[in-house]
Design a protein around this motif. Structure first.
Motif, short mmCIF file in Angstrom:
data_model
loop_
_atom_site.label_atom_id
_atom_site.label_comp_id
_atom_site.label_asym_id
_atom_site.label_seq_id
_atom_site.Cartn_x
_atom_site.Cartn_y
_atom_site.Cartn_z
N ASP A 1 70.33 38.47 27.02
CA ASP A 1 70.52 37.25 27.41
C ASP A 1 72.04 37.07 27.65
O ASP A 1 72.65 36.53 26.72
CB ASP A 1 69.78 36.04 26.70
N ARG B 1 57.90 43.62 23.62
CA ARG B 1 59.34 43.81 24.11
C ARG B 1 60.30 44.29 22.98
O ARG B 1 60.27 43.95 21.84
CB ARG B 1 59.74 42.41 24.31
N SER C 1 69.74 38.57 32.37
CA SER C 1 68.75 38.56 31.12
C SER C 1 67.73 39.68 31.41
O SER C 1 67.43 40.25 32.45
CB SER C 1 67.98 37.27 30.99
N SER D 1 64.49 42.11 29.57
CA SER D 1 63.63 42.85 28.31
C SER D 1 62.97 44.12 28.64
O SER D 1 62.47 44.38 29.68
CB SER D 1 62.45 41.73 28.37
N ARG E 1 58.49 36.76 30.35
CA ARG E 1 58.45 37.13 28.85
C ARG E 1 57.12 36.45 28.32
O ARG E 1 56.41 36.97 27.39
CB ARG E 1 59.58 36.46 28.25
N SER F 1 61.56 47.58 32.32
CA SER F 1 62.47 46.56 32.12
C SER F 1 62.27 45.53 33.22
O SER F 1 62.00 45.75 34.34
CB SER F 1 63.98 47.16 32.31
N ASN G 1 65.76 43.08 24.04
CA ASN G 1 66.08 41.67 24.92
C ASN G 1 67.68 41.45 25.01
O ASN G 1 68.56 41.72 24.09
CB ASN G 1 65.51 40.69 24.37
#
Length: 238
Positions: free
Chosen positions: A106, A101, A111, A113, A91, A126, A104
């Motif tokens: 998490d 991005r 996780s 993006s 990231r 991705s 997102n």
């Protein structure tokens, strides 16, 4: 895990008939309908092949991003999902490259993006970190039991400037590009000359490609050599 992996490839289609065709031709197991994609105005099916995945998404509204993708150029390769072992560093790298991005997540076990396709070209990229690395939330519960033998070995992307786009994808992934090719831990991305920016082919290794080609012909799909056309994508079998 050492190195970036190609973990999942995605087709955007008009109907889930494409998912059925994909599964029949490749001899895939049961597809997972992920309720989470409703957030993006989609329904889908996700199929496990080895420890990688093929997905078909269908927009439930034309205003959904996948709906706009279909309106621009019809069915085709929509997204490529790559696995990294350090998403925080990834990231930071894409932010430094001024790559936006657009989504997102998490979660405890993964996780992710999504990178803006206008900044990358051709498809949504991705970048995902699974914990543990062998897991994959997007495949659904017990995906290992539904997996069939096989492997995603690469993808082909068309663009008017193959080397430029290859370099951009390589920068985002933290790897090298050479002569329009981006080599990953388990796959190769090939960027080729084309008038339209699109991910046009998936390269797939199967235990019995001849059986898959025979099933494709029996279904009336277009077969040219080792390539089958499904959902606007060429499935190049080996």
């Amino acid at each position: 895990m050492a190195g970036v992996r190609l973990r999942q490839l995605v087709i955007a289609a008009e109907t889930l008939d494409v998912a059925e065709a994909l599964a029949e031709v490749l001899g895939l197991g049961e597809g997972f309908p992920d309720p989470g994609v409703a957030e993006f105005g989609l329904v889908n099916r996700v199929y496990a092949i080895g420890d990688q995945f093929l997905e078909v998404v269908v927009p439930t509204a034309l205003t959904a991003p996948a709906g706009r993708f279909l309106a621009r150029g019809g069915e085709g390769g929509y997204m490529a999902i790559f696995q990294t072992d350090d998403l925080a560093a990834t990231r930071a790298r894409v932010d430094a490259l001024k790559i936006r991005r657009v989504w997102n997540a998490d979660l405890p076990d993964i996780s992710a993006s999504h990178l803006h396709p206008a900044d990358m070209g051709a498809a949504i990229v991705s970048l995902d970190e699974a914990r543990p690395a062998s897991s994959w939330r997007w495949g659904g519960p017990d995906w290992e039991k539904r997996s069939v033998p096989g492997k995603l070995t690469g993808a082909v992307i068309h663009t008017v400037e193959p080397q430029r786009m290859a370099a951009r994808w390589a920068e985002a992934l933290g790897v090298k590009a050479e002569a329009g090719r981006v080599a990953l831990r388990d796959a190769v991305l090939e960027f080729r000359q084309g008038a339209e920016e699109r991910m046009v082919a998936f390269q797939i290794g199967l235990p019995d490609k001849e059986a898959a080609l025979a099933r494709a012909k029996a279904r009336g799909l277009v077969v040219t050599g080792n390539e089958v056309r499904v959902g606007g994508v060429g499935l190049v079998l080996s």
